[in-house]
Scaffold this motif. Structure first.
Motif, PDB file in Angstrom:
ATOM      1  N   ASN A  88       0.993  -1.282  -0.032  1.00 24.39           N
ATOM      2  CA  ASN A  88       0.190  -0.123  -0.026  1.00 24.39           C
ATOM      3  C   ASN A  88       1.002   1.312   0.035  1.00 24.39           C
ATOM      4  OD1 ASN A  88      -1.640   2.200   0.965  1.00 24.39           O
ATOM      5  ND2 ASN A  88      -3.019   0.877   1.748  1.00 24.39           N
ATOM      6  N   THR A 149      -8.647  -5.808  -3.071  1.00 22.58           N
ATOM      7  CA  THR A 149      -8.414  -5.957  -1.893  1.00 22.58           C
ATOM      8  C   THR A 149      -8.298  -4.336  -1.543  1.00 22.58           C
ATOM      9  OG1 THR A 149      -6.111  -6.090  -2.151  1.00 22.58           O
ATOM     10  CG2 THR A 149      -7.310  -8.005  -1.789  1.00 22.58           C
ATOM     11  N   GLN A 150      -7.804  -3.824  -2.215  1.00 20.89           N
ATOM     12  CA  GLN A 150      -7.655  -2.121  -1.798  1.00 20.89           C
ATOM     13  C   GLN A 150      -7.134  -1.500  -3.294  1.00 20.89           C
ATOM     14  OE1 GLN A 150      -4.450  -0.068  -1.883  1.00 20.89           O
ATOM     15  NE2 GLN A 150      -2.827  -1.646  -2.580  1.00 20.89           N
ATOM     16  N   ASP A 153      -7.249   3.198  -1.257  1.00 25.23           N
ATOM     17  CA  ASP A 153      -8.148   4.041  -0.655  1.00 25.23           C
ATOM     18  C   ASP A 153      -8.278   3.766   0.917  1.00 25.23           C
ATOM     19  OD1 ASP A 153      -8.763   1.335  -0.997  1.00 25.23           O
ATOM     20  OD2 ASP A 153     -11.000   1.810  -1.473  1.00 25.23           O
ATOM     21  N   ARG A 154      -7.244   3.143   1.193  1.00 24.53           N
ATOM     22  CA  ARG A 154      -7.049   2.713   2.692  1.00 24.53           C
ATOM     23  C   ARG A 154      -5.647   3.438   3.343  1.00 24.53           C
ATOM     24  NH1 ARG A 154      -9.028  -2.563   4.514  1.00 24.53           N
ATOM     25  NH2 ARG A 154      -7.429  -2.456   6.085  1.00 24.53           N
ATOM     26  N   PRO A 158      -4.574  -3.537   3.227  1.00 25.19           N
ATOM     27  CA  PRO A 158      -5.060  -4.359   4.368  1.00 25.19           C
ATOM     28  C   PRO A 158      -3.790  -5.535   4.836  1.00 25.19           C
ATOM     29  CG  PRO A 158      -6.030  -5.365   2.652  1.00 25.19           C
ATOM     30  CD  PRO A 158      -5.375  -4.060   2.196  1.00 25.19           C
ATOM     31  N   ARG A 163      -6.430  -9.822   3.217  1.00 27.65           N
ATOM     32  CA  ARG A 163      -6.291  -9.923   1.709  1.00 27.65           C
ATOM     33  C   ARG A 163      -6.597 -11.487   1.347  1.00 27.65           C
ATOM     34  NH1 ARG A 163      -2.538  -6.217  -0.789  1.00 27.65           N
ATOM     35  NH2 ARG A 163      -1.778  -4.604   1.076  1.00 27.65           N
TER      36      ARG A 163
END
Length: 297
Positions: A88, A149-150, A153-154, A158, A163
């Motif tokens: 991320n 899973t993303q 936007d996190r 995660p 995941r």
């Protein structure tokens, strides 16, 4: 002189009758062609009576003004694909949170990591998001439902167990985690990571080892063809395939799942590819074709 019988009309009268019949038939056929043409307008020159889309002078559409799918399109209609962009971009701002340990069945590992980067500073997390977004568009064009899973936007993560759970919860027909490696310079090429047989705690890969290998093999073949990249010269003994039991994203998956390391970000030649938007589009296409081969088999 007449004896009550009917005689054939003179030749001239027969010729006039034949002409009249021909005129009536021509008018009838012309009207039929006008009725068959789109919007009631004149039929295109050379129109045939078959009424095919080409004969009618109009191409089929998909209802949005674009061309309708051709044979073989929408091959993934009704299928669900889970795409997992590795890491991320914001993980580096939450190092304590991602460092906490989570259970992956046979051991405990970090929730997530920051990932690697090229020597020029292009982060793995940015690379994986870009490739996954491109692959999502291509897979959706094939008719698939695509879950991420993303999507940047996190705030972090995660975690690896989340995941895996994301694919399980949507009952994905195939799941793929996209990464890029951070090995030594000179180590080049891509490789696909397959789940090992694991049965410990919450992990049980017995049902997915076989189909995951099939997914991985098809993915490796298609990725190589689409990108022109070689299979790893440092992992997999030339096969481009590696089996691991230490990845929570695989250990905890109940659906066919693999990882792909698209190249080595620390090797200058691989990095030149990974930072090239055109090459990333090829990578996305290879991913799409590999998944499609697996699901449409």
């Amino acid at each position: 002189m007449s004896n009550g019988s009917t005689f054939p009309p003179p030749r001239r009268s027969r010729g006039i009758l034949l002409i009249l019949v021909a005129v009536v038939m021509a008018v009838g056929v012309g009207g039929w062609l006008v009725w068959r043409s789109p919007g009631g307008g004149p039929a295109p020159a050379g129109a045939a009576a078959s009424g095919s889309p080409t004969d009618r002078g109009s191409a089929p559409t998909d209802g949005t003004g674009g061309p309708a799918p051709t044979d073989g399109a929408h091959r993934l209609q009704g299928r669900t694909v889970l795409l997992d962009p590795g890491h991320n971009p914001h993980n580096r701002d939450h190092t304590e949170r991602i460092a906490r340990l989570v259970d992956i069945g046979n051991e405990r590992k970090e929730c997530d990591t920051t990932g690697t980067a090229t020597n020029g500073g292009y982060a793995e997390a940015e690379f994986t998001l870009d490739v996954v977004r491109r692959a999502r568009a291509l897979l959706k064009a094939e008719g698939a439902k695509v879950v991420l899973t993303q999507d940047g936007d996190r705030p972090y993560g995660p975690c690896v167990n989340e995941r895996a759970a994301a694919g399980n919860e949507v009952h994905a027909d195939a799941a793929l985690s996209v990464h890029a490696d951070g090995s030594d310079p000179g180590n080049r090429g891509f490789h696909v990571i397959l789940p090992a047989p694991v049965s410990a705690g919450a992990a049980d890969t017995s049902a997915i080892v076989g189909p995951s290998r099939q997914l991985g093999e098809r993915l490796a073949d298609r990725f190589a063809a689409a990108t022109g990249s070689a299979r790893s010269n440092y992992v997999g003994h030339g096969t481009g395939l590696d089996v691991r039991s230490d990845l929570g994203g695989l250990n905890l998956s109940t659906v066919p799942k693999v990882f792909i390391e698209c190249g080595n970000m620390r090797d200058p030649k691989d990095a030149a590819q990974l930072t090239d938007a055109q090459w990333r589009e090829k990578a996305a296409r290879g991913i799409t074709e590999g998944i499609t081969d697996f699901l449409a088999r």
